[in-house]
Scaffold this active site. Structure first.
Site, short mmCIF file in Angstrom:
data_model
loop_
_atom_site.label_atom_id
_atom_site.label_comp_id
_atom_site.label_asym_id
_atom_site.label_seq_id
_atom_site.Cartn_x
_atom_site.Cartn_y
_atom_site.Cartn_z
N GLY A 135 38.59 158.40 41.12
CA GLY A 135 37.12 158.83 40.95
C GLY A 135 36.74 158.53 39.37
CB THR A 136 36.36 154.35 38.57
OG1 THR A 136 36.43 154.04 40.07
CG2 THR A 136 38.25 154.97 37.54
CG ASN A 137 32.92 154.81 42.92
OD1 ASN A 137 31.93 154.08 42.52
ND2 ASN A 137 33.36 154.22 42.99
CG MET A 190 41.18 157.21 50.46
SD MET A 190 40.34 156.26 50.55
CE MET A 190 41.32 154.50 51.70
CB ILE A 206 37.79 159.94 59.62
CG1 ILE A 206 38.88 158.53 59.43
CG2 ILE A 206 36.33 159.82 61.02
CD1 ILE A 206 38.24 157.40 59.38
CG LEU A 207 33.08 162.15 56.87
CD1 LEU A 207 31.31 161.56 56.42
CD2 LEU A 207 33.63 163.51 55.61
CG ASN A 235 31.04 155.50 51.69
OD1 ASN A 235 32.04 156.05 50.92
ND2 ASN A 235 31.39 154.26 52.97
CG HIS A 266 32.55 149.28 52.52
ND1 HIS A 266 33.52 149.78 52.92
CD2 HIS A 266 32.17 148.16 52.89
CE1 HIS A 266 33.80 148.19 53.17
NE2 HIS A 266 33.49 147.64 52.98
C1 GRF Z 1 35.99 152.55 45.24
O1 GRF Z 1 36.60 151.58 45.34
C2 GRF Z 1 35.36 152.28 46.74
O2 GRF Z 1 34.17 151.84 46.77
C3 GRF Z 1 35.71 153.10 47.80
O3 GRF Z 1 37.38 153.59 46.86
C4 GRF Z 1 37.01 153.49 45.57
C5 GRF Z 1 37.53 154.76 44.87
O4 GRF Z 1 37.58 154.60 43.67
N1 GRF Z 1 35.10 153.27 48.57
P1 GRF Z 1 37.24 155.36 42.86
O5 GRF Z 1 37.71 156.94 43.26
O6 GRF Z 1 35.76 155.93 43.03
O7 GRF Z 1 38.31 155.41 41.96
#
Ligand code: GRF
Length: 208
Positions: free
Chosen positions: A12-14, A91, A93-94, A108, A110
């Protein structure tokens, strides 16, 4: 104010970047109202709880058929009144139902410059391994809308990141997260929340 629902599966860093961007005002006219995880043990859920964001868990394996899972996820997102759905390391698929119910309302991130190193099988460290094997000198990240073509939806923002000699997939992944993903995902969300993105013929047009 737009209602943002973030879908996660892992660290969940994003998601954290989105929470921080909401707090600091980088995300304008949007609020994260719910975090939904495909994995009950995802650390992303703790990040949400620490920030008083309600959470839900929905697991593919709890449904016999894919269409049942697809409907359950669609119903859950509708029940949350989601204006925007963000896939932040989700992770699973939708399916057709959720994608058509939220056309051009799912973003999303990527970890490569689409159309390079994308599509089926290109996820996680595999993306960075493929980039290093090709010897590209630039990689990066892409924030895009989700359609039924894997990594094929309209591109909203891209940011290039240098590939350095001696990089491992892990080192490159970290640099791309820090320099690109954590910046452009909140920017794309903010543009959406301010109604600054229009889509025509699978092309996203950004207005100032
Ligand atoms: C990221 O590399 C993103 O690009 C991909 O999955 C990873 C998620 O990392 N779709 P986090 O859970 O947000 O740390």
């Amino acid at each position: 104010m737009k209602n943002i629902v973030v879908l996660v599966s892992g660290g969940g860093t994003n998601l954290q970047a989105l929470i921080d961007a909401e707090k600091s005002g980088i995300i304008k006219n949007g609020k994260i109202s719910c975090v939904i995880s495909s994995n009950p043990d995802a650390y992303a859920l703790e990040r949400a709880s620490k920030n008083n964001i309600p959470t839900e868990v929905i697991r593919r394996k709890d449904y016999d058929e894919f269409f049942e899972y697809d409907k359950a996820l669609t119903d859950l997102l509708k029940s949350k009144n989601a204006d925007l759905i963000v896939l932040a390391g989700f992770m699973t698929i939708l399916g057709h139902e959720v994608i058509s119910a939220f056309e051009n309302r799912i973003i999303n991130i990527h970890p490569a410059l689409i159309p390079s190193f994308c599509g089926e099988g290109f996820y996680g460290l595999r993306v960075h391994k493929a980039a290093l094997e090709k010897g590209v000198k630039l990689s990066g990240a892409t924030a895009h809308f989700v359609n039924e073509v894997c990594d094929g939806g309209p591109i909203i923002i891209q940011k290039a990141v240098e590939v350095k000699s001696g990089d491992t997939p892990e080192v490159l992944q970290k640099r791309i997260m820090e320099q690109a993903e954590w910046k452009i995902l909140p920017q794309a969300v903010s543009l959406f929340c301010q109604d600054k993105i229009t889509v025509k013929d699978n092309i996203a047009i950004i207005s100032d």
